[in-house]
Write a protein that holds these residues in place. Structure first.
Motif, mmCIF file in Angstrom:
data_model
loop_
_atom_site.group_PDB
_atom_site.id
_atom_site.type_symbol
_atom_site.label_atom_id
_atom_site.label_comp_id
_atom_site.label_asym_id
_atom_site.label_seq_id
_atom_site.Cartn_x
_atom_site.Cartn_y
_atom_site.Cartn_z
ATOM 1 N N PRO A 108 0.828 -1.205 0.000
ATOM 2 C CA PRO A 108 0.000 0.000 0.000
ATOM 3 C C PRO A 108 0.868 1.263 0.000
ATOM 4 N N LYS A 109 0.218 2.405 -0.126
ATOM 5 C CA LYS A 109 0.905 3.692 0.031
ATOM 6 C C LYS A 109 1.203 3.892 1.512
ATOM 7 N N PHE A 110 2.334 4.546 1.825
ATOM 8 C CA PHE A 110 2.739 4.723 3.205
ATOM 9 C C PHE A 110 2.824 6.209 3.570
ATOM 10 N N TYR A 111 2.487 6.480 4.822
ATOM 11 C CA TYR A 111 2.782 7.775 5.430
ATOM 12 C C TYR A 111 3.958 7.574 6.374
ATOM 13 N N THR A 112 4.680 8.619 6.673
ATOM 14 C CA THR A 112 5.768 8.521 7.650
ATOM 15 C C THR A 112 5.373 9.255 8.920
ATOM 16 N N TYR A 113 5.778 8.670 10.026
ATOM 17 C CA TYR A 113 5.469 9.275 11.325
ATOM 18 C C TYR A 113 6.694 9.191 12.225
ATOM 19 N N LYS A 114 7.052 10.320 12.817
ATOM 20 C CA LYS A 114 8.205 10.375 13.717
ATOM 21 C C LYS A 114 7.713 10.197 15.151
ATOM 22 N N VAL A 115 8.230 9.178 15.799
ATOM 23 C CA VAL A 115 7.770 8.824 17.148
ATOM 24 C C VAL A 115 8.124 9.926 18.129
ATOM 25 N N LYS A 116 7.149 10.295 18.941
ATOM 26 C CA LYS A 116 7.333 11.317 19.977
ATOM 27 C C LYS A 116 7.349 10.667 21.348
ATOM 28 N N ARG A 117 7.741 11.430 22.317
ATOM 29 C CA ARG A 117 7.796 10.948 23.699
ATOM 30 C C ARG A 117 6.383 10.560 24.159
ATOM 31 N N LYS A 118 6.286 9.444 24.882
ATOM 32 C CA LYS A 118 5.042 8.891 25.436
ATOM 33 C C LYS A 118 4.146 8.238 24.380
ATOM 34 N N ILE A 124 -0.714 5.283 18.378
ATOM 35 C CA ILE A 124 -0.434 5.559 16.960
ATOM 36 C C ILE A 124 -1.457 4.852 16.075
ATOM 37 N N SER A 125 -1.804 3.606 16.434
ATOM 38 C CA SER A 125 -2.774 2.851 15.625
ATOM 39 C C SER A 125 -4.137 3.532 15.636
ATOM 40 N N LYS A 126 -4.508 4.134 16.773
ATOM 41 C CA LYS A 126 -5.785 4.824 16.870
ATOM 42 C C LYS A 126 -5.805 6.066 15.990
ATOM 43 N N VAL A 127 -4.687 6.809 15.949
ATOM 44 C CA VAL A 127 -4.621 8.042 15.153
ATOM 45 C C VAL A 127 -4.800 7.742 13.670
ATOM 46 N N TYR A 128 -4.131 6.679 13.176
ATOM 47 C CA TYR A 128 -4.161 6.386 11.742
ATOM 48 C C TYR A 128 -5.227 5.358 11.359
ATOM 49 N N GLY A 129 -5.912 4.768 12.356
ATOM 50 C CA GLY A 129 -6.971 3.826 12.055
ATOM 51 C C GLY A 129 -6.493 2.499 11.512
ATOM 52 N N LEU A 146 9.532 0.986 20.985
ATOM 53 C CA LEU A 146 9.515 2.305 20.344
ATOM 54 C C LEU A 146 10.596 3.200 20.940
ATOM 55 N N ARG A 147 11.202 4.005 20.064
ATOM 56 C CA ARG A 147 12.212 4.978 20.522
ATOM 57 C C ARG A 147 11.849 6.349 19.996
ATOM 58 N N LYS A 148 12.021 7.358 20.810
ATOM 59 C CA LYS A 148 11.753 8.730 20.385
ATOM 60 C C LYS A 148 12.609 9.057 19.162
ATOM 61 N N GLY A 149 11.976 9.638 18.122
ATOM 62 C CA GLY A 149 12.684 9.984 16.907
ATOM 63 C C GLY A 149 12.634 8.910 15.838
ATOM 64 N N MET A 150 12.205 7.705 16.181
ATOM 65 C CA MET A 150 12.097 6.625 15.197
ATOM 66 C C MET A 150 11.064 7.008 14.136
ATOM 67 N N VAL A 151 11.382 6.747 12.870
ATOM 68 C CA VAL A 151 10.468 7.049 11.768
ATOM 69 C C VAL A 151 9.739 5.767 11.365
ATOM 70 N N LEU A 152 8.411 5.815 11.436
ATOM 71 C CA LEU A 152 7.585 4.645 11.117
ATOM 72 C C LEU A 152 6.900 4.813 9.762
ATOM 73 N N ARG A 153 6.738 3.705 9.067
ATOM 74 C CA ARG A 153 5.952 3.686 7.835
ATOM 75 C C ARG A 153 4.538 3.231 8.188
ATOM 76 N N ILE A 154 3.552 4.104 7.974
ATOM 77 C CA ILE A 154 2.167 3.803 8.317
ATOM 78 C C ILE A 154 1.391 3.553 7.025
ATOM 79 N N PRO A 155 0.848 2.345 6.843
ATOM 80 C CA PRO A 155 0.130 2.033 5.595
ATOM 81 C C PRO A 155 -1.191 2.782 5.496
#
Length: 784
Positions: A108-118, A124-129, A146-155
Motif C-alpha cells: 500500500p501507500k505509506f505515510y511517515t510518522y516520527k515517534v514522539k515521547r510517550k 499511533i494505531s488509533k490516530v491512523y486507524g 519504540l524509541r523517540k525519533g524513530m520514523v515509522l511507515r504507516i500504511p
C-alpha cells in the motif's frame, strides 16, 4: 496522425523507463557483500543525486546505522564513493529484495510518522486507524520497542483494505471439487495449505465435506492472521474459540469483560469465530497451588512462547490430564510463556490424590452463614407425579362371580346383585406400587432422608408434598394457593412441559425452583431463580469433544456413521471433535490417518481394516440416538477389538440400553461422561444405603440417590445462606452420594445449570472406574 505519433512517443518513453528500472535492479542485484566483525554489508557505489536519506529508504536501514558503518559520511557523500550498507542476515531488507517481494505482494501507500515521547503502538494505531499488527508488519524494528525519533511507515487504510479484498478475490480463483476420498486433512496435504486457512475461505466445510462441493483453495500457504494488540505475554494465555461459544461464557469463565477481550483482540469486533486464538489476561484466574507435593518427583519445564499442552504431552509422552493434575491452575487457563510447570515422570508413581488449594473468589456479604437460621421455619415444596389415586386402587383385585359365591357370608341372590360392580374387590397379598410412580416414590423417599439429616443438624424444615399427577390443571391450581406463595424452595415438577408455569410463578415471587431430573427445556436461559440439576445434551456433547481432544489427540479418531446424522445433536459432537483435532497441530506431523468418517451402511464391516491402525489406538464415536444402530455398531467393534486396539467414547444414555451385552462395553473400553456415579466405597453412600434399608425395607435405586442429593444440597444451601443462595453456591460444598454439583450461571439474566461431570471408564478387567472432571472449569481445554 498527430495523435498516432504522440501515442508512439509515450509508449517509447514508457518502455525506456522500464528498461532503466530493470537495469537498476540488475545492477543492485549484482552488488557484492562483505562480512566484518560478524556483520554483513553490501558495498554500494554512490550515484549522482543520491543522499543519505534516499539510501536509507532504498535499503530500509536507519540513517544512524549508515553513519556508524561509514564514519567519513560526516563530511558528505561524493559520486563514485563506495559505502558499506549494513543488512540483516534475514531476507527482504534491500531495495532489490523489496522489488522482488512486491511481485508477490502488492504494497500500500505509506505515510511517515516520527515517534514522539510517550507514544505507544496503541495510540499511533488509533490516530491512523490501522491495526498494531499492520504497523509491526511494515516496521519490524518496533518489536524491540519504540524509541523517540524513530520514523515509522504507516500504511494507508483504504489501500490496505483494497489489497486484502484483491487477495480474497485471487484466493477464490483456486477451486477444488470434492470427491469421495477427500477430507480436510487430505486437501491440506495436497495443496500444502493449513486447514485453518481452508476453513477461513470455506466455513461451510466445518459441517463436513460433501461430494461435488466446491472448495476454494487459498492462493498461498499461510496461517490465518489473527489481529491482536501487541501485549507483554507475561500474564496472558491463549484461548481457542470453539463453535457456539459466546462472550458471556468467556466472561464468566475467565472473570473478564467483553470490552477487555476486544481491547486485546481487535479481531473480536467482528464477533467470535471458531478457530480464533485469542489472548486472555490471567489476572482474574484464581490462585491455585499444590499442597504437600515433593517437586523432586517431577520434571520442571520452562514454558516457551507458542507452546501448548499438546506439544508438552507429545514431547514428554504423557497425557494432558496428567499435566493438569499436577498443575491444577491449568484447569482454569492455558500456558503462560515464562512460567515453570511440573511434568509427571514416566517411571515414578505419583501420590494420589494431589490436593489443590484454590483461592476462592470474593463472595458477597450475603454469603456469610446465617446464624439466626436455627430459629427460622423453612417451607419446601416437593412436586412429583406420585399418582396417589392410581396407587389407592392398584392393589385392588376384582372378584369374579364364582369367588363372590364362595364367600359364605354372601347369599347367591346378593352375589347376583353385585355382579358387574367395579368396587367388588379383594386386596392383593403382595402389594405393589403403580409402575409409573415407582421411581418418583424412590425420589420422594430420598428427599425424606435428606430432610431427616437436616432436621438432626438443627434446621426447622417442613416438607409439603404435592401430587402433580402429570396434569397441567393441577399445576394451575397449585400456584393459586396462599401456602404455595409462602414456600422458600420448590423442587419439581419433573417434566419440562409442566415446569414453565411454576418457573414463571417462582421467578415472580423470588422463590428458587429446582428441576431435579429432566435435562430438557431451556428455562435456565431467562429465569434467574431456576436451577437445572441434570445438564442438557449440549453441555455433555461439548465436554465429550473436549475430553476426546485432551485424551486422544494423538490417536486415530473414527466417526462410525450408522445412518444419516446431520440433523441430530450428535452432529455437533463430530463437528467440535473435528475442530479440536485439527487445531492441535499434531495431525499435520503424523503420517497415519488421524480423523476419518466411515459409512458403515455403505462399506460394511469388511472395509474397516483399511482405516485402522495396529500401532495407534483407534478411538470411535457413533453419532446416533437409536439403540438398534448403536447395538449393531458396538457388536461389530467388539469383533474388531480382537485384532486392533479399540476405544469407544459414547454418551451417558448407553448405560440404559438393555440390548447390548455389558461385557461388550469392557471389550471396546467404553468411556462416557455422566453427571452421576455412585461411589459405593464412600462413607456417605454407604451410610445412605444403610439408612434407606432400615427406613423403607428396600434397596435404593438411582432415583433414591438423586432425591437425597438434591434435597440435601439445596435445603442445606437454604439453611446456610437463605433464599438468595444462588451467588453463594460456588463455596457451597456438600458430600453427596452419586453427584458432584457445580452450578454455573447460563446467561447474564438467566438461571443455573449443573456442570459437574464424571468420566466413567469400562475397563478390560471388567471393572468400572470414574474420574471427576475439574471443578468450575469442567473439562475445559484452554490454551490450545
Amino acid at each position: 496522425m498527430a495523435k498516432f505519433f504522440q501515442t508512439r512517443y509515450i509508449m517509447r518513453y514508457f518502455f525506456l523507463l522500464v528498461c532503466l528500472s530493470c537495469f537498476q535492479v540488475l545492477a543492485l542485484s549484482q552488488q557484492r557483500k562483505i562480512s566484518e566483525n560478524g556483520k554483513t554489508y553490501i558495498i554500494h557505489t554512490v550515484k549522482k543525486g543520491e543522499t543519505i536519506f534516499s539510501l536509507s529508504k532504498s535499503y530500509n536501514v536507519d540513517q544512524k546505522e549508515l553513519l556508524n558503518a561509514n564514519s567519513n559520511l560526516i563530511f558528505g557523500m561524493k559520486t563514485g564513493q563506495e559505502l558499506k550498507v549494513p543488512v540483516s542476515d534475514s531476507p527482504s531488507t534491500t531495495f532489490v529484495e523489496q522489488k522482488q517481494n512486491q511481485e508477490q505482494e502488492r504494497l500500500p501507500k505509506f505515510y511517515t510518522y516520527k515517534v514522539k515521547r510517550k507514544n505507544t503502538l496503541h495510540s499511533i494505531s488509533k490516530v491512523y486507524g490501522v491495526s498494531i499488527d499492520d504497523i509491526v508488519k511494515y516496521n519490524p524494528d518496533v518489536k524491540r520497542g519504540l524509541r523517540k525519533g524513530m520514523v515509522l511507515r504507516i500504511p494507508d487504510v483504504k489501500e490496505l483494505l483494497e489489497i486484502r479484498k484483491h487477495q480474497q478475490e485471487q484466493a477464490q480463483k483456486n477451486i477444488h471439487k470434492v470427491t469421495g476420498d477427500d477430507t480436510l486433512y487430505s486437501l491440506s496435504k495436497k495443496y500444502d495449505r493449513s486447514i485453518s486457512s481452508i476453513l477461513e475461505l470455506n466455513p461451510e466445510a466445518e459441517e463436513g465435506l460433501k461430494i461435488g462441493m466446491e472448495i476454494r483453495i487459498p492462493e498461498e500457504k499461510k496461517e490465518v492472521i489473527v489481529e491482536r494488540v501487541s501485549v507483554n505475554q507475561e500474564g496472558f494465555f491463549t484461548h481457542l474459540v470453539e463453535s457456539g461459544e459466546t462472550f458471556w461464557q468467556l466472561e464468566r469463565r475467565y472473570g473478564t469483560s467483553r470490552g477487555e477481550l476486544v481491547h486485546y483482540n481487535p479481531v473480536l469486533k467482528r464477533g467470535l469465530m471458531a478457530g480464533l486464538r485469542i489472548q486472555v489476561p490471567a489476572r482474574h484466574i484464581p490462585d491455585v497451588q499444590l499442597a504437600n507435593v515433593d517437586e523432586s518427583q517431577f520434571e520442571k519445564h520452562l514454558v516457551k512462547a507458542g507452546e501448548t499442552l499438546y506439544n508438552l504431552a507429545t514431547v514428554y509422552e504423557t497425557k494432558i490430564s496428567e499435566i493438569k493434575k499436577v498443575n491444577p491452575v491449568l484447569a482454569y487457563r492455558g500456558l503462560i510463556a515464562g512460567e515453570t510447570i511440573l511434568i509427571p515422570q514416566k517411571d515414578v508413581v505419583q501420590p494420589l490424590p494431589v490436593r489443590a488449594v484454590v483461592e476462592e473468589a470474593e463472595l458477597s456479604e450475603d454469603c456469610n452463614p446465617n446464624f439466626g437460621a436455627a430459629f427460622k421455619n423453612y417451607k419446601v415444596g416437593l412436586l412429583l407425579p406420585l399418582y396417589l389415586e392410581a396407587n389407592d386402587t392398584v392393589n385392588h383385585v376384582k372378584l369374579t362371580l364364582e369367588e363372590i359365591k364362595e364367600d359364605s357370608l354372601l347369599t347367591v341372590q346378593y352375589a347376583d346383585a353385585l355382579e358387574g360392580k367395579r368396587d367388588t374387590f379383594s386386596i392383593r397379598e403382595e402389594k405393589i406400587i403403580y409402575p409409573r410412580s415407582a421411581n418418583f416414590m424412590h425420589f420422594y423417599e430420598g428427599v425424606l432422608l435428606a430432610v431427616d439429616s437436616l432436621q438432626r443438624a438443627g434446621m426447622n424444615v417442613k416438607l409439603q408434598v404435592y401430587d402433580t399427577n402429570q396434569d397441567q390443571q393441577v399445576i394451575d391450581s397449585l400456584i393459586l394457593l396462599d401456602e404455595f406463595r409462602n414456600l422458600d424452595l420448590i423442587i419439581g415438577p419433573v417434566f419440562p412441559h409442566l415446569q414453565k408455569t411454576v418457573a414463571g410463578f417462582a421467578g415472580k415471587n423470588r422463590i428458587p425452583m429446582v428441576s431435579p431430573l429432566s435435562s430438557g427445556g431451556d428455562l435456565e436461559k431467562n429465569n434467574p431463580y431456576y436451577f437445572k440439576v441434570n445438564p442438557n445434551k449440549d453441555l455433555l456433547i461439548r465436554n465429550t469433544a473436549r475430553y476426546l481432544a485432551e485424551e486422544f489427540f494423538d490417536k486415530n479418531l473414527i466417526v462410525l456413521q450408522m445412518g444419516e446424522y446431520k440433523h441430530l445433536p450428535e452432529a455437533d459432537l463430530v463437528k467440535l471433535s473435528r475442530e479440536k483435532f485439527f487445531s492441535t497441530g499434531f495431525n499435520t506431523e503424523a503420517n497415519d490417518v488421524l480423523f476419518r468418517e466411515y459409512d458403515f451402511q455403505k462399506e460394511g464391516f469388511w472395509g474397516l481394516p483399511r482405516i485402522l491402525s495396529k500401532n495407534r489406538e483407534n478411538v470411535f464415536i457413533i453419532p446416533s440416538q437409536t439403540e438398534a444402530q448403536i447395538s449393531v455398531a458396538i457388536s461389530n467393534l467388539n469383533s474388531v477389538a480382537e485384532e486392533y486396539p479399540v476405544t469407544l467414547v459414547g454418551m451417558s444414555n448407553y448405560q440404559r440400553y438393555r440390548s447390548i451385552q455389558p461385557e461388550y462395553y469392557h471389550h471396546v473400553k467404553l468411556h462416557l461422561l455422566s453427571p452421576y456415579f455412585a461411589e459405593y466405597c464412600s462413607p456417605q453412600t454407604n451410610d445412605f444405603i444403610y439408612r434407606f434399608r432400615n427406613e423403607f425395607k428396600a434397596e435404593p435405586n438411582q432415583f433414591s440417590f438423586q432425591g437425597y442429593d438434591v434435597g440435601l444440597y439445596f435445603m442445606s444451601a437454604l439453611y446456610k445462606y437463605g433464599k438468595d443462595f444462588a451467588d453463594c453456591l460456588s463455596s457451597h460444598h456438600v458430600n453427596l452420594t452419586q453427584g458432584d454439583f457445580n452450578f454455573e450461571k447460563q446467561s447474564r439474566f438467566g438461571g443455573y445449570m449443573n456442570q459437574g461431570l464424571y468420566v466413567v471408564s469400562y475397563n478390560p478387567d471388567y471393572t468400572i472406574t470414574n474420574k471427576k472432571s475439574p471443578k468450575k472449569a469442567g473439562l475445559l481445554m484452554v490454551g490450545e
